[in-house]
Design a protein around this motif. Structure first.
Motif, PDB file in Angstrom:
ATOM      1  N   THR A  51       0.834  -1.198   0.000  1.00  0.00           N
ATOM      2  CA  THR A  51       0.000   0.000   0.000  1.00  0.00           C
ATOM      3  C   THR A  51       0.875   1.256   0.000  1.00  0.00           C
ATOM      4  O   THR A  51       0.665   2.182  -0.787  1.00  0.00           O
ATOM      5  CB  THR A  51      -0.911  -0.014   1.231  1.00  0.00           C
ATOM      6  OG1 THR A  51      -1.747  -1.170   1.167  1.00  0.00           O
ATOM      7  CG2 THR A  51      -1.778   1.231   1.291  1.00  0.00           C
ATOM      8  N   MET A  52       1.863   1.256   0.871  1.00  0.00           N
ATOM      9  CA  MET A  52       2.755   2.407   0.906  1.00  0.00           C
ATOM     10  C   MET A  52       3.489   2.566  -0.414  1.00  0.00           C
ATOM     11  O   MET A  52       3.731   3.689  -0.874  1.00  0.00           O
ATOM     12  CB  MET A  52       3.770   2.254   2.039  1.00  0.00           C
ATOM     13  CG  MET A  52       3.142   2.350   3.411  1.00  0.00           C
ATOM     14  SD  MET A  52       4.396   2.334   4.730  1.00  0.00           S
ATOM     15  CE  MET A  52       5.173   3.927   4.458  1.00  0.00           C
ATOM     16  N   ALA A  53       3.840   1.447  -1.014  1.00  0.00           N
ATOM     17  CA  ALA A  53       4.620   1.519  -2.251  1.00  0.00           C
ATOM     18  C   ALA A  53       3.853   2.241  -3.354  1.00  0.00           C
ATOM     19  O   ALA A  53       4.411   3.092  -4.048  1.00  0.00           O
ATOM     20  CB  ALA A  53       5.009   0.109  -2.710  1.00  0.00           C
ATOM     21  N   VAL A  54       2.585   1.921  -3.506  1.00  0.00           N
ATOM     22  CA  VAL A  54       1.852   2.589  -4.585  1.00  0.00           C
ATOM     23  C   VAL A  54       1.523   4.022  -4.222  1.00  0.00           C
ATOM     24  O   VAL A  54       1.557   4.911  -5.076  1.00  0.00           O
ATOM     25  CB  VAL A  54       0.578   1.816  -5.011  1.00  0.00           C
ATOM     26  CG1 VAL A  54       0.939   0.431  -5.533  1.00  0.00           C
ATOM     27  CG2 VAL A  54      -0.415   1.722  -3.891  1.00  0.00           C
ATOM     28  N   LEU A  55       1.243   4.273  -2.956  1.00  0.00           N
ATOM     29  CA  LEU A  55       0.988   5.663  -2.564  1.00  0.00           C
ATOM     30  C   LEU A  55       2.254   6.499  -2.712  1.00  0.00           C
ATOM     31  O   LEU A  55       2.215   7.648  -3.153  1.00  0.00           O
ATOM     32  CB  LEU A  55       0.483   5.731  -1.115  1.00  0.00           C
ATOM     33  CG  LEU A  55      -0.930   5.198  -0.883  1.00  0.00           C
ATOM     34  CD1 LEU A  55      -1.252   5.199   0.608  1.00  0.00           C
ATOM     35  CD2 LEU A  55      -1.951   6.030  -1.652  1.00  0.00           C
ATOM     36  N   GLY A  56       3.372   5.898  -2.353  1.00  0.00           N
ATOM     37  CA  GLY A  56       4.635   6.623  -2.439  1.00  0.00           C
ATOM     38  C   GLY A  56       5.034   6.910  -3.869  1.00  0.00           C
ATOM     39  O   GLY A  56       5.570   7.971  -4.187  1.00  0.00           O
ATOM     40  N   ARG A  57       4.745   5.976  -4.746  1.00  0.00           N
ATOM     41  CA  ARG A  57       5.168   6.154  -6.121  1.00  0.00           C
ATOM     42  C   ARG A  57       4.188   6.972  -6.943  1.00  0.00           C
ATOM     43  O   ARG A  57       4.584   7.764  -7.785  1.00  0.00           O
ATOM     44  CB  ARG A  57       5.375   4.781  -6.770  1.00  0.00           C
ATOM     45  CG  ARG A  57       5.728   4.810  -8.233  1.00  0.00           C
ATOM     46  CD  ARG A  57       7.101   5.431  -8.467  1.00  0.00           C
ATOM     47  NE  ARG A  57       7.458   5.521  -9.873  1.00  0.00           N
ATOM     48  CZ  ARG A  57       6.952   6.416 -10.720  1.00  0.00           C
ATOM     49  NH1 ARG A  57       6.071   7.297 -10.294  1.00  0.00           N
ATOM     50  NH2 ARG A  57       7.332   6.438 -11.979  1.00  0.00           N
ATOM     51  N   PHE A  58       2.879   6.747  -6.715  1.00  0.00           N
ATOM     52  CA  PHE A  58       1.891   7.373  -7.598  1.00  0.00           C
ATOM     53  C   PHE A  58       1.072   8.457  -6.940  1.00  0.00           C
ATOM     54  O   PHE A  58       0.208   9.042  -7.573  1.00  0.00           O
ATOM     55  CB  PHE A  58       0.957   6.304  -8.156  1.00  0.00           C
ATOM     56  CG  PHE A  58       1.667   5.282  -9.003  1.00  0.00           C
ATOM     57  CD1 PHE A  58       2.137   5.618 -10.262  1.00  0.00           C
ATOM     58  CD2 PHE A  58       1.892   3.995  -8.534  1.00  0.00           C
ATOM     59  CE1 PHE A  58       2.806   4.680 -11.040  1.00  0.00           C
ATOM     60  CE2 PHE A  58       2.559   3.060  -9.304  1.00  0.00           C
ATOM     61  CZ  PHE A  58       3.028   3.403 -10.563  1.00  0.00           C
TER      62      PHE A  58
END
Lengths: 188, 188
Positions: A51-58
């Motif tokens: 979850t953090m990964a997609v929020l952080g990237r996008f």
DNA sequence: TGGCATTAGTTTCATTTGAAACTAATCTGC
DNA sequence: GCAGATTAGTTTCAAATGAAACTAATGCCA
């Protein structure tokens, strides 16, 4: 030298050489290592990390969009979000245009964690790929893409089973169908 | 044309291109399909199927040997065996030489199920591999072997964490370590 | 012989999981 | 408008999971 199989020879199945099994064992090992890393250093489960990964990237998005991007089901996403919110790593802002939606975004603290993890994650990947030559990596990429395509196709083709579902209170379910249809989680 | 990354550019992590993630999603899809197949047609979970697979291929052996061959932990194996025994698909014979061991073997009915599944399983594998050329399959084999080796090495290297464990009743555990260290199941 | 460590296998318990049910807001057709 | 269908997100509940504890039989060695 290898002899021709007799016409009646049953095809053999040796688990250790069976592709789905090998993929499963391999993936679970890798996921396990990564999960331990994230958990020990950041108190983060894999669904939370994704979850953090997609929020952080996008950037900010709704829970549903997180689910699509991470290919996790919405229940898992919902719980990951709840935990991240509790730990103050993300914020939920109700969408003023659509009262059902909630826009999620990393807090500064969440972003700091994200930025600390990214190089570690890339390092794990690099270590995995280290023994492969450039040509092998390129081919792996192609093979993975094909397998993904193929698996997705078969996947789509078998979704019909869930179509006519009896309501929950609806008394009986066969012992077969009662045994969880649940399947491929791999907390990964 | 592609410009040189600036010296300060942070390396990017896009989940959809991250190898561990891709492997996980792919594997879960494949496992899911297979699990559905086994469950619907044979009322068989993946741990049960794996157990039958090694017994069917290699003949009678103890639960521990099943665990080694399938790389499942002994708890899972124990439960799979219990269910298979309940369904009369395998027999447990106490080992006369060693009172702790129990020798497992498929019943005739269990063997019949095994022999019915093998071609189906091989068919799934064949469908997966269908879009790949012979050369690609060979390379996939090599790549898998390397990744397995690499993952196993890292795996072994990180086992120390569990070494000094406090006893169960031992009062507190940090909230971090309490949150399940459990990891990569993937019921596969 | 006896005691202590080890091994095989099971059970306990806290936790995760996801399908189905649920709540609440929005859309659709009339 | 407004009833029914749909969508976003949460909760419930019945499994599945695995670490750690447990039981029982062996091995070891003094």
């Amino acid at each position: 030298m290898k002899l021709m199989p007799s016409p009646t020879a049953a095809p053999e199945l040796v688990l250790e050489r069976f592709l789905p099994y090998r993929l499963s064992v391999l993936t679970n090992r890798i996921s396990g290592q990564i999960a331990r890393l994230y958990e020990r250093r950041f108190d983060l489960t894999i669904p939370e990390w994704r979850t953090m990964a997609v929020l952080g990237r996008f950037g900010p998005m709704s829970a549903n969009e997180v689910a699509e991007r991470t290919r996790m089901d919405k229940v898992r996403v919902s719980r990951a979000i709840a935990r991240l919110a509790r730990k103050k790593r993300l914020m939920r802002r109700p969408d003023s245009d659509d009262g059902r939606r909630v826009v999620l975004s990393l807090t500064p603290e969440g972003r700091a964690v994200f930025e600390e993890i990214v190089p570690l994650a890339l390092g794990v990947e690099a270590r995995l790929l280290a023994p492969l030559s450039a040509a092998e990596r390129a081919l792996l990429e192609r093979i993975l893409a094909r397998l993904e395509e193929c698996a997705a196709a078969n996947f789509a083709g078998s979704e019909d089973a869930a179509s006519q579902r009896p309501p929950r209170g609806g008394a009986q379910r066969s012992s077969v169908s009662r045994r969880r249809a649940g399947i491929g989680s791999s907390r990964t």
